[in-house]
Design a protein around this motif. Structure first.
Motif, mmCIF file in Angstrom:
data_model
loop_
_atom_site.group_PDB
_atom_site.id
_atom_site.type_symbol
_atom_site.label_atom_id
_atom_site.label_comp_id
_atom_site.label_asym_id
_atom_site.label_seq_id
_atom_site.Cartn_x
_atom_site.Cartn_y
_atom_site.Cartn_z
ATOM 1 N N MET A 199 -1.513 -0.635 -4.079
ATOM 2 C CA MET A 199 -2.704 0.169 -3.748
ATOM 3 C C MET A 199 -2.297 1.591 -3.373
ATOM 4 S SD MET A 199 -4.699 -2.618 -1.450
ATOM 5 C CE MET A 199 -4.496 -4.351 -1.886
ATOM 6 N N ASP A 200 -3.084 2.544 -3.845
ATOM 7 C CA ASP A 200 -2.835 3.937 -3.467
ATOM 8 C C ASP A 200 -4.049 4.774 -3.849
ATOM 9 O OD1 ASP A 200 0.141 5.426 -2.793
ATOM 10 O OD2 ASP A 200 -1.534 6.739 -3.313
ATOM 11 N N VAL A 201 -4.237 5.867 -3.149
ATOM 12 C CA VAL A 201 -5.360 6.762 -3.446
ATOM 13 C C VAL A 201 -5.034 7.666 -4.643
ATOM 14 C CG1 VAL A 201 -4.674 8.661 -1.888
ATOM 15 C CG2 VAL A 201 -7.116 8.191 -2.289
ATOM 16 N N ARG A 202 -3.747 7.835 -4.954
ATOM 17 C CA ARG A 202 -3.335 8.718 -6.048
ATOM 18 C C ARG A 202 -3.299 7.913 -7.344
ATOM 19 N NH1 ARG A 202 1.744 10.913 -5.433
ATOM 20 N NH2 ARG A 202 1.090 12.645 -6.733
ATOM 21 N N ALA A 203 -4.485 7.836 -7.979
ATOM 22 C CA ALA A 203 -4.672 6.929 -9.114
ATOM 23 C C ALA A 203 -3.713 7.221 -10.273
ATOM 24 C CB ALA A 203 -6.118 6.994 -9.591
ATOM 25 N N ASN B 189 2.118 0.201 4.013
ATOM 26 C CA ASN B 189 3.025 1.345 4.078
ATOM 27 C C ASN B 189 2.274 2.679 3.988
ATOM 28 O OD1 ASN B 189 5.646 2.923 3.183
ATOM 29 N ND2 ASN B 189 4.185 3.145 1.501
ATOM 30 N N ALA B 190 1.058 2.678 3.445
ATOM 31 C CA ALA B 190 0.326 3.945 3.265
ATOM 32 C C ALA B 190 0.034 4.572 4.628
ATOM 33 C CB ALA B 190 -0.987 3.696 2.533
ATOM 34 N N ALA B 191 0.119 5.874 4.671
ATOM 35 C CA ALA B 191 -0.248 6.617 5.879
ATOM 36 C C ALA B 191 -0.452 8.067 5.485
ATOM 37 C CB ALA B 191 0.856 6.522 6.929
ATOM 38 N N GLY C 111 7.265 7.998 -2.669
ATOM 39 C CA GLY C 111 7.993 7.854 -1.408
ATOM 40 C C GLY C 111 8.541 6.457 -1.172
ATOM 41 N N LEU C 112 8.478 6.035 0.062
ATOM 42 C CA LEU C 112 9.037 4.733 0.435
ATOM 43 C C LEU C 112 8.303 3.580 -0.259
ATOM 44 C CD1 LEU C 112 10.929 2.998 2.171
ATOM 45 C CD2 LEU C 112 9.304 3.260 4.070
ATOM 46 N N GLY C 113 6.978 3.693 -0.382
ATOM 47 C CA GLY C 113 6.203 2.623 -1.029
ATOM 48 C C GLY C 113 6.646 2.402 -2.466
ATOM 49 N N THR D 14 0.842 -1.201 0.000
ATOM 50 C CA THR D 14 0.000 0.000 0.000
ATOM 51 C C THR D 14 0.879 1.254 0.000
ATOM 52 O OG1 THR D 14 -0.143 0.208 2.412
ATOM 53 C CG2 THR D 14 -1.783 -1.208 1.327
ATOM 54 N N GLY D 15 0.297 2.331 -0.530
ATOM 55 C CA GLY D 15 1.048 3.592 -0.582
ATOM 56 C C GLY D 15 2.187 3.514 -1.576
ATOM 57 N N ALA D 16 1.920 2.849 -2.717
ATOM 58 C CA ALA D 16 2.988 2.530 -3.680
ATOM 59 C C ALA D 16 3.245 3.648 -4.692
ATOM 60 C CB ALA D 16 2.627 1.238 -4.418
ATOM 61 N N THR E 54 11.075 11.862 1.045
ATOM 62 C CA THR E 54 9.777 11.491 0.465
ATOM 63 C C THR E 54 8.857 12.711 0.523
ATOM 64 O OG1 THR E 54 8.716 10.883 2.545
ATOM 65 C CG2 THR E 54 10.037 9.164 1.474
ATOM 66 N N PRO E 55 7.747 12.686 -0.201
ATOM 67 C CA PRO E 55 6.821 13.815 -0.118
ATOM 68 C C PRO E 55 6.324 14.072 1.312
ATOM 69 C CG PRO E 55 6.365 12.533 -2.069
ATOM 70 C CD PRO E 55 7.398 11.759 -1.298
ATOM 71 N N MET E 56 6.116 12.995 2.110
ATOM 72 C CA MET E 56 5.680 13.215 3.500
ATOM 73 C C MET E 56 6.752 13.990 4.263
ATOM 74 S SD MET E 56 4.801 10.493 6.576
ATOM 75 C CE MET E 56 3.202 9.917 6.057
HETATM 76 N N1 LIG Z 1 8.886 10.016 5.876
HETATM 77 C C1 LIG Z 1 9.322 9.724 7.082
HETATM 78 O O1 LIG Z 1 10.249 10.342 7.605
HETATM 79 C C2 LIG Z 1 8.695 8.626 7.874
HETATM 80 C C3 LIG Z 1 9.106 8.438 9.201
HETATM 81 C C4 LIG Z 1 8.537 7.399 9.933
HETATM 82 C C5 LIG Z 1 7.590 6.589 9.340
HETATM 83 N N2 LIG Z 1 7.200 6.805 8.063
HETATM 84 C C6 LIG Z 1 6.174 5.933 7.493
HETATM 85 O O2 LIG Z 1 6.644 5.388 6.271
HETATM 86 C C7 LIG Z 1 5.521 5.185 5.393
HETATM 87 C C8 LIG Z 1 5.804 5.823 4.048
HETATM 88 O O3 LIG Z 1 6.033 7.204 4.263
HETATM 89 P P1 LIG Z 1 6.418 8.211 3.095
HETATM 90 O O4 LIG Z 1 7.324 9.205 3.711
HETATM 91 O O5 LIG Z 1 6.808 7.475 1.875
HETATM 92 O O6 LIG Z 1 4.991 8.917 2.890
HETATM 93 P P2 LIG Z 1 4.345 9.611 1.586
HETATM 94 O O7 LIG Z 1 3.283 10.527 2.102
HETATM 95 O O8 LIG Z 1 5.396 10.196 0.751
HETATM 96 O O9 LIG Z 1 3.673 8.365 0.856
HETATM 97 C C9 LIG Z 1 2.529 7.735 1.437
HETATM 98 C C10 LIG Z 1 1.705 7.091 0.359
HETATM 99 O O10 LIG Z 1 0.458 6.674 0.970
HETATM 100 C C11 LIG Z 1 -0.584 7.054 0.093
HETATM 101 N N3 LIG Z 1 -1.841 7.299 0.807
HETATM 102 C C12 LIG Z 1 -2.115 8.340 1.633
HETATM 103 N N4 LIG Z 1 -3.405 8.309 1.972
HETATM 104 C C13 LIG Z 1 -3.953 7.234 1.373
HETATM 105 C C14 LIG Z 1 -5.261 6.689 1.323
HETATM 106 N N5 LIG Z 1 -6.294 7.289 1.929
HETATM 107 N N6 LIG Z 1 -5.468 5.564 0.615
HETATM 108 C C15 LIG Z 1 -4.441 4.982 -0.068
HETATM 109 N N7 LIG Z 1 -3.199 5.470 -0.097
HETATM 110 C C16 LIG Z 1 -2.957 6.588 0.621
HETATM 111 C C17 LIG Z 1 -0.109 8.346 -0.556
HETATM 112 O O11 LIG Z 1 -0.820 8.663 -1.750
HETATM 113 C C18 LIG Z 1 1.356 8.052 -0.791
HETATM 114 O O12 LIG Z 1 1.581 7.439 -2.040
HETATM 115 C C19 LIG Z 1 4.309 5.751 6.123
HETATM 116 O O13 LIG Z 1 3.625 4.705 6.789
HETATM 117 C C20 LIG Z 1 4.908 6.681 7.140
HETATM 118 O O14 LIG Z 1 4.063 6.852 8.254
HETATM 119 C C21 LIG Z 1 7.730 7.806 7.302
#
Ligand SMILES: NC(=O)c1ccc[n+]([C@@H]2O[C@H](COP(=O)([O-])OP(=O)(O)OC[C@H]3O[C@@H](n4cnc5c(N)ncnc54)[C@H](O)[C@@H]3O)[C@@H](O)[C@H]2O)c1
Length: 247
Positions: free
Chosen positions: A38-42, A92-94, A19-21, A14-16, A193-195
């Motif tokens: 899976m991801d919300v960003r189609a 992985n999505a969040a 970012g990390l996904g 998820t969250g592919a 990552t974008p987050m």
């Molecule tokens: N970035 C960091 O420093 C950090 C630190 C600790 C933990 N994490 C965890 O690592 C994971 C990946 O983080 P990242 O930095 O790549 O985040 P990101 O925001 O860059 O990517 C998250 C992905 O989840 C998807 N997503 C968000 N809402 C959604 C929904 N409602 N339905 C489906 N998909 C959805 C987004 O579209 C995105 O592709 C997350 O679980 C985050 O909590 C990140």
């Protein structure tokens, strides 16, 4: 990276879309895995699918809002119908929107909690029967410092990540007799990552690393069972270094 040959094995991630996904699905595709993404960003997810298919990968992009229980259930059923039970599920999505108790309302709180914790439950429940029948499988939840500590303005993200840690501990115990590994993993290093772009301060941005540096850990976890590691809160950076890093 993994003691197990991952070619032809199935991953649900998820969250592919970014970012990390994205780094994880790219590494899985390069290892020859079949991936339901899976991801919300189609649109972004379609671009990732096109890119991975161009590398010869077999992927199924499933656009879904993981805050919606029925949509999450339908998405995971579609993935199972297409590929069968996965070898590894990586949730992985969040979503992290910094808001104080004064600023947040119930619907915004629920949205973040549902993406993190409710989806972890629905996805894990959907694959549980198949994994326990096979006595083979690995479930991985993305954790964070927010899974064990409190942070100001993380009124939803923090309890969501704490809840995921609790679910991981229970499923690790219930999965052990069936050899199912259930672990959480935290990046262990600042990642670009974008987050992070919207939440890190300048100091963290100066030393953030490409999330691809963490993929050896996820390749390893795609092949493990409860006999190898379960019920642990792992560190992706440390585990990736242990696995020899990303060549
Ligand atoms: N970035 C960091 O420093 C950090 C630190 C600790 C933990 N994490 C965890 O690592 C994971 C990946 O983080 P990242 O930095 O790549 O985040 P990101 O925001 O860059 O990517 C998250 C992905 O989840 C998807 N997503 C968000 N809402 C959604 C929904 N409602 N339905 C489906 N998909 C959805 C987004 O579209 C995105 O592709 C997350 O679980 C985050 O909590 C990140």
């Amino acid at each position: 990276m993994s003691a197990v040959d991952l070619r032809g094995k199935v991953a649900f991630v998820t969250g592919a879309a970014q970012g990390l996904g994205y780094a994880i699905v790219r590494a899985y595709a390069q290892a020859g895995m079949h991936i339901a993404m899976m991801d919300v960003r189609a649109e972004a997810l379609t671009r990732v699918a096109d890119e991975l298919r161009a590398l010869g990968a077999d992927v199924l992009p499933i656009p879904v809002d993981l805050s919606d229980a029925a949509a999450t259930q339908a998405a995971v059923e579609r993935a199972i119908e297409f590929y069968g039970t996965p070898r590894v599920l990586v949730h992985n999505a969040a979503l992290l929107v910094e808001r104080s108790m004064f600023e947040i309302d119930l619907s915004a709180w629920r949205k973040e909690i549902n993406i993190i914790l409710q989806a972890a439950f629905i996805l894990s429940k959907a694959v549980w029967q198949g994994m326990t029948d096979a006595r083979d499988g690995s479930i991985v939840y993305l954790s964070s410092g927010s899974g064990i500590k409190g942070f100001v303005k993380e009124v939803a993200y923090c309890p969501g990540k704490h809840g995921q840690e609790g679910l991981m501990k229970v499923l690790a115990m219930e999965g052990a007799p069936y050899n199912i590994a259930v672990n959480s993993i935290t990046p262990g290093a600042p990642i670009n990552t974008p987050m992070s772009a919207s939440n890190y301060n300048d100091e963290l941005k100066q030393r953030w690393i490409d999330p691809a540096e963490l993929t050896p850990a996820f390749l390893h976890l795609a092949g493990v069972t409860a006999q190898d590691v379960t019920g642990e809160r792992l560190d992706a950076w440390a585990l990736s270094q242990q696995m020899g890093g990303n060549p």
